[in-house]
Each structure stands twice: as C-alpha cells, then as structure tokens.
Design a protein around this motif. Structure first.
Motif, PDB file in Angstrom:
ATOM      1  N   GLU A  80       0.827  -1.209   0.000  1.00  0.00           N
ATOM      2  CA  GLU A  80       0.000   0.000   0.000  1.00  0.00           C
ATOM      3  C   GLU A  80       0.865   1.265   0.000  1.00  0.00           C
ATOM      4  OE1 GLU A  80      -2.326  -0.698   3.533  1.00  0.00           O
ATOM      5  OE2 GLU A  80      -3.827  -1.817   2.415  1.00  0.00           O
ATOM      6  N   LEU A  83      -0.603   4.900  -0.018  1.00  0.00           N
ATOM      7  CA  LEU A  83      -1.290   5.233   1.226  1.00  0.00           C
ATOM      8  C   LEU A  83      -0.300   5.776   2.248  1.00  0.00           C
ATOM      9  CD1 LEU A  83      -3.508   5.244   3.380  1.00  0.00           C
ATOM     10  CD2 LEU A  83      -3.130   2.775   3.643  1.00  0.00           C
ATOM     11  N   ARG A 112      -7.735   6.102  -4.468  1.00  0.00           N
ATOM     12  CA  ARG A 112      -7.767   5.002  -3.488  1.00  0.00           C
ATOM     13  C   ARG A 112      -6.946   5.371  -2.263  1.00  0.00           C
ATOM     14  NH1 ARG A 112      -5.698  -1.332  -4.217  1.00  0.00           N
ATOM     15  NH2 ARG A 112      -6.708  -2.093  -2.298  1.00  0.00           N
ATOM     16  N   ARG A 116      -8.341   5.901   1.596  1.00  0.00           N
ATOM     17  CA  ARG A 116      -7.763   5.116   2.694  1.00  0.00           C
ATOM     18  C   ARG A 116      -7.128   6.007   3.753  1.00  0.00           C
ATOM     19  NH1 ARG A 116      -6.389  -0.109   1.705  1.00  0.00           N
ATOM     20  NH2 ARG A 116      -5.837  -0.074   3.915  1.00  0.00           N
ATOM     21  N   ASP A 137     -12.034  -2.886   0.200  1.00  0.00           N
ATOM     22  CA  ASP A 137     -11.369  -1.790   0.911  1.00  0.00           C
ATOM     23  C   ASP A 137     -12.264  -1.294   2.049  1.00  0.00           C
ATOM     24  OD1 ASP A 137      -9.044  -1.801  -0.509  1.00  0.00           O
ATOM     25  OD2 ASP A 137      -9.256   0.216  -1.323  1.00  0.00           O
ATOM     26  N   GLN A 141     -12.921   4.444   8.045  1.00  0.00           N
ATOM     27  CA  GLN A 141     -12.102   5.653   8.189  1.00  0.00           C
ATOM     28  C   GLN A 141     -12.784   6.877   7.586  1.00  0.00           C
ATOM     29  OE1 GLN A 141     -11.567   3.264   6.027  1.00  0.00           O
ATOM     30  NE2 GLN A 141     -11.156   4.184   4.037  1.00  0.00           N
TER      31      GLN A 141
END
Length: 241
Positions: A80, A83, A112, A116, A137, A141
């Motif tokens: 990831e 992120l 994405r 996230r 996903d 959050q």
C-alpha cells in the motif's frame, strides 16, 4: 517543469486550510515515478491544482495547494505504498501548518490512497476522480468525512459501479457521500476536461466552506444511511456548474 513539492515550509501567515493532490499510478510497480514532465499522471493533476487555487483563493486566500510525492509507481498489494506516502505528506503538513482542515483530491490509484488516508485527523473531505475502489477496501475511516466521487460512465480502467457501491457503503459508516457520473469522458479525464476541473474546484471550495456546493450534492449528503446507491448518484449534466 519543476516538480510540485509534497511538504510545506514556514509561512509568513499561517494557512487556514489545505488541499493535497494525489496523482494516479499503477497496480504494481516498485520503481520511483519518473521526474518532472515525464511523470504524466502528476502532470495531469496540474490543471486541477490551478483550478482549485483559483476557486479557493490559493495562498492569497490562506489555502495551500500541494501535491504528494510517491516513492514507488504502484500500489503494490499489501505494501500500500501510496497510502503511506499520503499519510507522510499529511503528517508533514501538520508539522508545518498546524491542525488545518484538508481536502484530499486523488485520481485513480491516488483516489484510493485518498480514501484510505481519510481517517487522518486533518482530513475533512475527499474528492475522488475516477477512483480505484476495490470491494474489500475499508470505509470506517470515512466516518465524519465528506466524500464526492467523480467517474466517467465510459471508464474502462476503473469501475464507475464500484465507485457507486463505495458511496453506498460509506454512508452507513458515517460519511456524507455521493457519486457524480460524467457521460462521454474517459479515465484520463481528457474528454470534457474543463468540466472535470471546474466541478472539482467548486466541490473543494464548498467542502472547505469557501463557496456553495452544488445543490444536488448537498441533497445527496442529506440522504439517510440506508439510501440505495442510485439515490446518491448524480448526473454532471444536471448539475449547475
């Protein structure tokens, strides 16, 4: 062409808000993105940055507009990578500017990453452009955040239906969310580019309280958590842009 900075330095006047742009990438790729104008996904975000700066007043209006840098070209599965790059950029922004409200604007893989990273304390809203929205996903959050996804109905790289499903999952998690469908465009947002730029800038300004949101977006934000996905799907051509 100078590479956009991902961090901010000292300011003569403390900024009131910030916008962090996250460009697209690839599903896999451990190499660093190419520099400057060779990084086409980053170049594609430059007109968004200019439109957002005009709509919010930019530095003159106390709004920082910055672009995150990635260490790697791809998402890279459980690594990831984008992120973590997004979270690092937000942490750097917090150290430099304090607890300013931030809107994340991401395209494709960057969207994405923005979704996230939305749990970061600075984040108030996310604008996802042609987002990559895997069905598994998480959405917890997104609680307390405003989420607007823009997606071409002809996108062949990422799925507009997946974006629609994400907004429906986000509402029960506590987000105010909707999808704006853009007919006759594409994943790179080149067809009808001006409409992408203008609507994104208007939504960002609205999320920061610097202007009105389009009425249909406000109405979609007021939907109950169990509203069907189609109720939160808007048509760009029916919005007053």
């Amino acid at each position: 062409m100078a590479r956009p900075p991902s961090t901010v330095g000292p300011f003569a006047v403390a900024p009131a808000a910030a916008v962090l742009l996250l460009h697209g990438g690839a599903e896999t790729g451990l190499a660093a993105p190419p520099p400057g104008p060779l990084n086409l996904p980053a170049v594609r975000m430059l007109p968004f940055a200019r439109s957002i700066a005009r709509a919010t007043g930019g530095a003159d209006g106390g709004v920082l507009v910055r672009t995150a840098r990635y260490g790697h070209h791809g998402w890279n599965g459980p690594r990831e990578d984008p992120l973590h790059d997004a979270v690092r950029a937000l942490d750097a922004l917090r150290r430099a500017a304090g607890d300013v409200p931030v809107v994340l604007v991401g395209h494709s893989m960057g969207a994405r990453a923005a979704l996230r990273a939305a749990g970061h304390p600075l984040v108030r809203g996310v604008v996802g452009l042609a987002p990559w929205c895997p069905a598994d996903d998480p959405v917890d959050q997104l609680a307390g955040r405003d989420v607007v996804l823009l997606h071409s109905t002809r996108d062949r790289i990422t799925s507009p239906r997946a974006s629609q499903r994400l907004t429906a999952r986000a509402r029960p998690a506590g987000a105010r969310a909707c999808l704006v469908a853009i007919r006759g465009s594409d994943h790179a947002m080149l067809r009808r580019a001006g409409r992408w730029h203008a609507l994104t800038a208007r939504i960002v300004a609205g999320l920061l309280g610097l202007g009105p949101l389009p009425g249909p977006v406000e109405a979609a934000f007021a939907l109950p958590p169990d509203a069907p996905a189609v109720d939160g799907t808007l048509d760009l051509d029916r919005l007053e842009v």
